[in-house]
Design a protein around this motif. Structure first.
Motif, short mmCIF file in Angstrom:
data_model
loop_
_atom_site.label_atom_id
_atom_site.label_comp_id
_atom_site.label_asym_id
_atom_site.label_seq_id
_atom_site.Cartn_x
_atom_site.Cartn_y
_atom_site.Cartn_z
N VAL A 38 0.88 -1.18 0.02
CA VAL A 38 0.09 -0.21 -0.11
C VAL A 38 0.77 1.15 -0.14
O VAL A 38 0.48 2.20 -0.66
CB VAL A 38 -1.01 -0.11 1.31
N VAL A 39 2.10 1.32 0.60
CA VAL A 39 2.76 2.35 0.76
C VAL A 39 3.44 2.58 -0.42
O VAL A 39 3.53 3.83 -1.00
CB VAL A 39 3.74 2.20 2.09
N ILE A 40 4.00 1.58 -1.05
CA ILE A 40 4.53 1.80 -2.43
C ILE A 40 3.58 2.31 -3.45
O ILE A 40 3.87 3.56 -4.07
CB ILE A 40 5.48 0.48 -2.97
N ILE A 41 2.51 1.75 -3.72
CA ILE A 41 1.48 1.97 -4.64
C ILE A 41 0.90 3.30 -4.09
O ILE A 41 0.68 4.26 -5.14
CB ILE A 41 0.68 1.03 -4.73
N VAL A 119 -0.91 10.96 0.76
CA VAL A 119 0.13 11.45 0.37
C VAL A 119 0.12 12.56 -0.47
O VAL A 119 0.95 13.62 -0.41
CB VAL A 119 0.68 10.31 -0.78
N ASP A 120 -0.89 12.65 -1.33
CA ASP A 120 -1.31 13.85 -1.91
C ASP A 120 -1.28 15.01 -1.01
O ASP A 120 -0.87 16.27 -1.35
CB ASP A 120 -2.63 13.86 -2.87
N ILE A 121 -2.03 14.85 0.01
CA ILE A 121 -2.37 15.86 1.08
C ILE A 121 -1.01 16.42 1.65
O ILE A 121 -0.70 17.52 1.83
CB ILE A 121 -3.19 15.68 2.01
N ALA A 122 -0.05 15.41 1.97
CA ALA A 122 1.25 15.82 2.51
C ALA A 122 2.01 16.57 1.66
O ALA A 122 2.61 17.17 1.97
CB ALA A 122 1.90 14.27 3.00
N PHE A 123 2.22 16.14 0.33
CA PHE A 123 3.05 16.84 -0.43
C PHE A 123 2.53 18.36 -0.91
O PHE A 123 3.21 19.08 -1.19
CB PHE A 123 2.93 15.97 -2.01
N ARG A 124 1.10 18.40 -0.85
CA ARG A 124 0.70 19.86 -0.82
C ARG A 124 0.99 20.94 0.35
O ARG A 124 0.94 21.89 0.05
CB ARG A 124 -0.78 19.71 -1.10
N SER A 153 8.07 15.72 3.51
CA SER A 153 6.85 15.55 3.67
C SER A 153 7.05 14.25 4.68
O SER A 153 5.72 13.65 5.08
CB SER A 153 6.25 14.88 2.48
N VAL A 154 8.25 13.85 5.18
CA VAL A 154 8.19 12.51 5.85
C VAL A 154 7.35 12.53 6.96
O VAL A 154 6.60 11.50 7.42
CB VAL A 154 9.82 12.42 6.20
N PRO A 155 7.54 13.44 8.04
CA PRO A 155 6.49 13.42 9.13
C PRO A 155 4.94 13.18 8.85
O PRO A 155 4.26 12.41 9.22
CB PRO A 155 6.50 14.83 9.93
N ALA A 156 4.35 13.92 7.82
CA ALA A 156 3.01 13.70 7.24
C ALA A 156 2.90 12.27 6.56
O ALA A 156 1.86 11.73 6.75
CB ALA A 156 2.80 14.76 6.23
N LEU A 157 3.95 11.81 5.90
CA LEU A 157 3.59 10.53 5.37
C LEU A 157 3.99 9.29 6.41
O LEU A 157 3.03 8.46 6.21
CB LEU A 157 5.07 10.11 4.42
N ILE A 158 4.76 9.52 7.40
CA ILE A 158 4.68 8.57 8.69
C ILE A 158 3.11 8.60 9.23
O ILE A 158 2.71 7.45 9.93
CB ILE A 158 5.76 9.05 9.40
#
Length: 229
Positions: A38-41, A119-124, A153-158
């Motif tokens: 899920v994380v990769i895709i 992920v999209d939200i974290a990047f934004r 984005s690492v904190p938001a991604l985690i």
């Protein structure tokens, strides 16, 4: 004669430790293997949503719409329906519709759109100024993605991974009700179908323990990687 509440929920003679160890291993297997994919895709699709979403070109907007519709469609299908819907595909891929491995395709497909949106939200949320500065210094798109966008984005991604993983645990419990194994299967087949509420209670407590541990680890990693702290 009806059982009292104490005897109903605390009759530990109903507990088979080996069954719970096996079920816990199956739950952890389903959760972590599916979360890995899920994380990769999700990162790939989230990146597509991010770049297509900020594109002003007709092609970019069209691709964003296509990816968004597909993502929203699978995210909106209730998991229990999705896993039944995927039975033929699962049997073709895995060779069986039962067991922890058979639940993986449905788990991945159901959770991947959810994580992609996170992920999209974290990047934004990344400071546009940092990205503009990288572009001004001549960084390529790949360099911006791997050296600026993702690290920032690492904190938001985690945090997103933590939420998604906990969601996956709930999905494994539902999958267990239709033969996927794990604590959900033990609670339903051994507990509910056998009218043994102590099994249901212990399985629930174990699921809660796993969730609390994952949430604690996720919060700890967010604090360690957040540059604002």
């Amino acid at each position: 004669m009806e059982k009292g509440l104490i005897e109903t929920y605390f009759n530990f003679s109903e507990i088979n430790v080996d069954d719970f160890i096996k079920a816990t291993k199956e739950t952890l297997y389903m959760t972590f293997v599916s979360t890995f994919f899920v994380v990769i895709i999700g990162l790939i699709i989230g990146l597509m949503l991010y770049y297509f979403g900020k594109s002003n070109k007709p092609l970019g907007k069209t691709l964003y719409g296509i990816v968004s519709i597909i993502s929203n469609t699978f995210r909106s299908i209730p998991f229990i329906i999705l896993i039944i819907l995927l039975f033929p595909i699962t049997k073709a891929l895995i060779g069986t519709m039962l067991g922890p491995t058979a639940a993986l395709p449905a788990l991945v497909i159901s959770a991947e759109p959810f994580y992609a949106r996170l992920v999209d939200i974290a990047f934004r949320e990344v400071d546009p100024g940092v990205l503009e500065a990288s572009e001004a210094m001549g960084a390529t798109q790949l360099q911006i993605i791997f050296k600026v966008l993702i690290p920032e984005s690492v904190p938001a991604l985690i945090s997103g991974i933590t939420v998604t993983t906990i969601t996956m645990i709930g999905f494994t419990a539902m999958a267990g009700a239709i033969g996927a194994g794990g604590l959900g299967s033990l609670a339903y087949q051994g507990g509910f179908m056998g009218n043994k509420h102590t099994i249901i209670m212990v399985a629930t407590v174990l699921i809660l323990v796993i969730v609390f541990i994952l949430q604690w680890l996720g919060d700890l990693l967010v604090k360690l990687t957040d540059k604002r702290n």
